[in-house]
Design an enzyme around this catalytic site. Structure first.
Site, short mmCIF file in Angstrom:
data_model
loop_
_atom_site.label_atom_id
_atom_site.label_comp_id
_atom_site.label_asym_id
_atom_site.label_seq_id
_atom_site.Cartn_x
_atom_site.Cartn_y
_atom_site.Cartn_z
N GLY A 60 0.83 -1.19 0.00
CA GLY A 60 0.00 0.00 0.00
C GLY A 60 0.86 1.25 0.00
O GLY A 60 2.03 1.23 0.41
N CYS A 61 0.28 2.36 -0.48
CA CYS A 61 1.07 3.60 -0.56
C CYS A 61 1.36 4.17 0.83
O CYS A 61 2.51 4.54 1.12
CB CYS A 61 0.35 4.62 -1.43
N TYR A 62 0.36 4.24 1.69
CA TYR A 62 0.62 4.70 3.06
C TYR A 62 1.63 3.79 3.77
O TYR A 62 2.60 4.29 4.38
CB TYR A 62 -0.68 4.75 3.86
N THR A 72 3.98 1.99 2.56
CA THR A 72 5.33 2.19 2.01
C THR A 72 6.01 3.37 2.69
O THR A 72 7.17 3.28 3.13
CB THR A 72 5.26 2.42 0.49
N SER A 73 5.30 4.48 2.81
CA SER A 73 5.91 5.67 3.42
C SER A 73 6.23 5.46 4.89
O SER A 73 7.29 5.89 5.37
CB SER A 73 4.99 6.89 3.25
#
Length: 349
Positions: free
Chosen positions: A160-162, A164-165
């Site tokens: 997921g993008c969140y 990953t960060s």
């Protein structure tokens, strides 16, 4: 397919008409070994790529026609398949593609195979998973923490993008034992509107988003269990926010630590010293620094008054948070240089 020798791979993109599909097409236009043989979309079947995405006119795949998905046809002509479908709808397609051609390399953008076991997925997404036997054949596709396992598998669960960060922002501290886990880790994250996908709902119309800034899923977001599992943390307080910008994620992360600022910085430098797509910064980074790229920019410090370690982590949510990372994973499993098709600077403005 022999990536190291420079031979190209045949690629299909299923569900290619959304933001992640468009970004894949843009990035793969620069990839020296990518040959896109099929893009699927029920909505735009029969239309050329350049008709649906005018910004891709004069790119090498501009005349490729969107087609309806047919598993045998897609599997037969593909070496690599990117699956850009929502969670709950992707795993039946992964299952049937795998059963049709086991040597296929499948990179799944959904959450359907991101967890270590299907029971956590079923609890988080409130759905019964019918491809549970495939979990043992999947690698979680965050290269900076899972590269060796990615090399061994043909099915990759793109993160997921969140997550990953947040995971990239915390992993060096967690792996070095510098986080005091008796206190919760707090991740405060903000995302651009493309993170919601290319869909028409009132909440994401211009007037609802412009000149506004809001938190959502405050009582619990489905990415929190993904973050907690990959970091092996029992307590993660994750709060997402919607920001009126097109693309980008900025996560500010707080954790209790007894380490000094200098020790934290040295640990991050050592952990990420060979990671091309991680850039450690001396000042807090901005989302514009990474827009259009596969980079994750990280700033780490400590608040001496509270004893909290602080990390600011920024990515492009459809770059390193989705399509860029998917191509990075493809490069790994195909034996290409890891930055192939991804080696260019950001948009900035």
């Amino acid at each position: 397919m022999q990536g190291i020798s420079g031979q190209s791979v045949n690629i299909s993109i299923i569900g290619a008409s959304g933001y992640t599909g468009a970004e894949l097409l843009r990035l793969l236009s620069f990839h020296p070994f990518a040959n896109i043989v099929a893009v699927t979309s029920r909505q735009f079947e029969g239309k050329a790529v350049k008709e649906v995405f005018p910004h891709l006119s004069k790119m090498k795949f501009e005349n490729l026609m969107f087609e309806n998905y047919k598993k045998e046809k897609i599997a037969e002509k593909s070496d690599v398949i990117f699956l850009c479908l929502p969670h709950k709808t992707a795993y039946p397609i992964v299952k049937e593609l795998y059963e049709t051609k086991k040597e296929l390399k499948i990179i799944d953008f959904s959450a359907d195979f991101r967890f270590k076991n299907p029971e956590i997925y079923e609890k988080t997404y409130r759905v019964s998973h019918t491809a549970k036997k495939l979990f043992e054949k999947v690698a979680y596709g965050l290269p900076e923490i899972n590269r060796d396992k990615i090399k061994e598998k043909n099915i990759i669960a793109n993160p997921g993008c969140y997550p990953t960060s947040v995971i990239l922002g915390l992993y060096p501290a967690k792996s070095a034992g510098l986080i005091d886990t008796s206190f919760p880790v707090i991740a405060d994250s903000k995302s651009g509107v493309t993170g919601a996908g290319r869909k028409s709902t009132i909440d994401f119309t211009f007037c609802e988003v412009n000149e506004s800034f809001r938190a959502y899923a405050v009582e619990g977001h489905r990415h929190a269990p993904e973050i907690a599992e990959k970091l092996e943390l029992k307590s993660v307080r994750f709060t997402p926010h919607l920001v009126p910008m097109n693309r980008g994620i900025l996560s500010t992360i707080y954790f209790a630590t007894k380490s000094s600022r200098e020790e934290l910085i040295e640990v991050y430098k050592e952990y990420y010293k060979n990671e091309y797509f991680i850039r450690l910064k001396e000042n807090p980074p901005k989302t514009s620094d990474v827009a259009g790229t596969n980079f994750c920019d990280i700033y780490v410090t400590k608040d001496e008054n509270t004893g909290l370690g602080i990390v600011v982590s920024v990515i492009d949510n459809i770059g390193k948070g989705a399509s860029g990372q998917a191509i990075q994973n493809m490069n790994i499993i195909c034996g290409f240089p890891e930055n192939s098709g991804l080696n260019f600077p950001g948009n900035w403005i």
